[in-house]
Design a protein around this motif. Structure first.
Motif, PDB file in Angstrom:
ATOM      1  N   ASP A  60       0.870  -1.175   0.000  1.00 35.51           N
ATOM      2  CA  ASP A  60       0.000   0.000   0.000  1.00 35.51           C
ATOM      3  C   ASP A  60       0.905   1.223   0.000  1.00 35.51           C
ATOM      4  O   ASP A  60       1.602   1.494   0.988  1.00 35.51           O
ATOM      5  CB  ASP A  60      -0.898  -0.019   1.238  1.00 35.51           C
ATOM      6  CG  ASP A  60      -1.845   1.173   1.315  1.00 35.51           C
ATOM      7  OD1 ASP A  60      -1.674   2.132   0.525  1.00 35.51           O
ATOM      8  OD2 ASP A  60      -2.748   1.162   2.176  1.00 35.51           O
ATOM      9  N   VAL A  61       0.915   1.970  -1.102  1.00 31.65           N
ATOM     10  CA  VAL A  61       1.874   3.071  -1.232  1.00 31.65           C
ATOM     11  C   VAL A  61       1.609   4.188  -0.229  1.00 31.65           C
ATOM     12  O   VAL A  61       2.492   5.028   0.001  1.00 31.65           O
ATOM     13  CB  VAL A  61       1.875   3.651  -2.660  1.00 31.65           C
ATOM     14  CG1 VAL A  61       2.272   2.581  -3.662  1.00 31.65           C
ATOM     15  CG2 VAL A  61       0.526   4.277  -3.026  1.00 31.65           C
ATOM     16  N   THR A  62       0.424   4.220   0.371  1.00 33.01           N
ATOM     17  CA  THR A  62       0.123   5.254   1.360  1.00 33.01           C
ATOM     18  C   THR A  62       0.529   4.853   2.773  1.00 33.01           C
ATOM     19  O   THR A  62       0.367   5.639   3.702  1.00 33.01           O
ATOM     20  CB  THR A  62      -1.382   5.602   1.357  1.00 33.01           C
ATOM     21  OG1 THR A  62      -2.147   4.478   1.826  1.00 33.01           O
ATOM     22  CG2 THR A  62      -1.856   5.983  -0.033  1.00 33.01           C
ATOM     23  N   ASP A  63       1.057   3.651   2.931  1.00 36.46           N
ATOM     24  CA  ASP A  63       1.425   3.133   4.250  1.00 36.46           C
ATOM     25  C   ASP A  63       2.933   2.881   4.292  1.00 36.46           C
ATOM     26  O   ASP A  63       3.415   1.890   3.734  1.00 36.46           O
ATOM     27  CB  ASP A  63       0.669   1.829   4.514  1.00 36.46           C
ATOM     28  CG  ASP A  63       0.994   1.209   5.865  1.00 36.46           C
ATOM     29  OD1 ASP A  63       1.859   1.746   6.589  1.00 36.46           O
ATOM     30  OD2 ASP A  63       0.387   0.176   6.193  1.00 36.46           O
ATOM     31  N   PRO A  64       3.708   3.762   4.919  1.00 38.03           N
ATOM     32  CA  PRO A  64       5.160   3.591   4.940  1.00 38.03           C
ATOM     33  C   PRO A  64       5.605   2.237   5.477  1.00 38.03           C
ATOM     34  O   PRO A  64       6.601   1.673   4.999  1.00 38.03           O
ATOM     35  CB  PRO A  64       5.632   4.736   5.838  1.00 38.03           C
ATOM     36  CG  PRO A  64       4.577   5.796   5.689  1.00 38.03           C
ATOM     37  CD  PRO A  64       3.290   5.033   5.564  1.00 38.03           C
ATOM     38  N   ALA A  65       4.878   1.698   6.468  1.00 35.72           N
ATOM     39  CA  ALA A  65       5.253   0.389   7.012  1.00 35.72           C
ATOM     40  C   ALA A  65       5.099  -0.700   5.956  1.00 35.72           C
ATOM     41  O   ALA A  65       5.924  -1.618   5.863  1.00 35.72           O
ATOM     42  CB  ALA A  65       4.401   0.065   8.241  1.00 35.72           C
TER      43      ALA A  65
END
Length: 273
Positions: A60-65
């Motif tokens: 998920d590109v919006t989730d850094p983790a």
């Protein structure tokens, strides 16, 4: 030599799916990522039909983790293709600013999250970053204000990053598709609501949608749009900016040779008059 590895985002459909299969056919180890891996069926079927294999990972590109996890166990990375993105339809007076921020989060900051995480490995391999933007990253388009703003931001960021990255051996390119026959437009969230609630903007929106239907009637195939991506992966000296079709080249040329902006305004105003 070891097989080169490319990580591609947004591979569940469209350009990303086609690029993943084409890169694998060209001999790359393909790490094909998508937010929801339950949607990997079409990709895996296309890879099997082409006689190649790809490695599917959740990202998920919006989730850094999620970004960090997707890269954590790679022993090398030679190229990154930033393809994940989402369309958006609307105009400022009727938009919630949080919706505009969400568009920026996916289409701009998502690219930054993945690129930042990948750069140490790309420096080590003297690799490259290829980012799929849009002709909408060059020419602002009616009712695509938030989407074009995000793509303009990506183009400006990558154009500025390119000479800096080159000093450490990393090539940076952007790819600008026009209309592509994929699920991208049909997946635009809230489209029906925007049409229903257009109010005073209804005539202009109806004209824009009619023009868009005509444009997509002659849309490029995902495979056609993916071909320049693979060419950039393999080019000895990749160009910074590449359009994926003659139509995209003609369209962006209006802006790239338009010193005072009048040609673009005349073009896009005609779409909604």
């Amino acid at each position: 030599m070891s097989i080169k590895t490319v990580l591609i985002t947004g591979t569940s459909s469209g350009i990303g799916l086609a690029a993943a299969v084409a890169a694998a056919q060209s001999g790359w180890r393909v790490v094909a990522t998508m937010r929801d891996t339950t949607k990997s069926g079409p990709l895996l079927a296309a890879a099997e039909a082409a006689g190649v294999s790809v490695e599917v990972r959740a990202l998920d590109v919006t989730d850094p983790a999620s970004v960090t996890a997707s890269l954590a166990d790679l022993d090398r990375l030679d190229a990154l293709v930033n393809n994940a993105g989402a369309g958006h339809l609307g105009t400022l007076e009727q938009e919630r600013l949080e919706d505009v921020r969400a568009v920026m989060e996916v289409n701009f900051f998502g690219v930054l999250h993945v690129t930042k995480a990948a750069l140490p490995m790309l420096r080590a391999s003297k690799g490259r970053v290829v980012t799929v933007t849009s002709v909408g990253g060059v020419v602002g388009q009616p009712f695509n204000e938030a989407y074009c703003a995000a793509k303009f931001a990506v183009e400006g960021f990558m154009e500025s990053l390119a000479p800096v990255a080159a000093t450490v051996g990393v090539a940076v390119s952007v790819v600008e598709p026009g209309a592509v026959a994929s699920e991208f437009v049909s997946n635009v969230a809230g489209r029906d609501t925007v049409v229903e609630q257009a109010g005073p903007y209804a005539p202009a929106l109806a004209a824009y949608l009619a023009r868009t239907r005509d444009a997509f009637a002659a849309a490029q195939t995902p495979q056609g749009a993916a071909a320049p991506i693979v060419e950039l992966l393999e080019a000895e000296q990749p160009a910074f900016r590449v359009q994926t079709s003659d139509a995209a080249r003609a369209f962006t040329a209006v802006k790239l040779t338009d010193g005072d902006g009048s040609a673009v305004q005349a073009l896009t105003s005609a779409w909604i008059s």
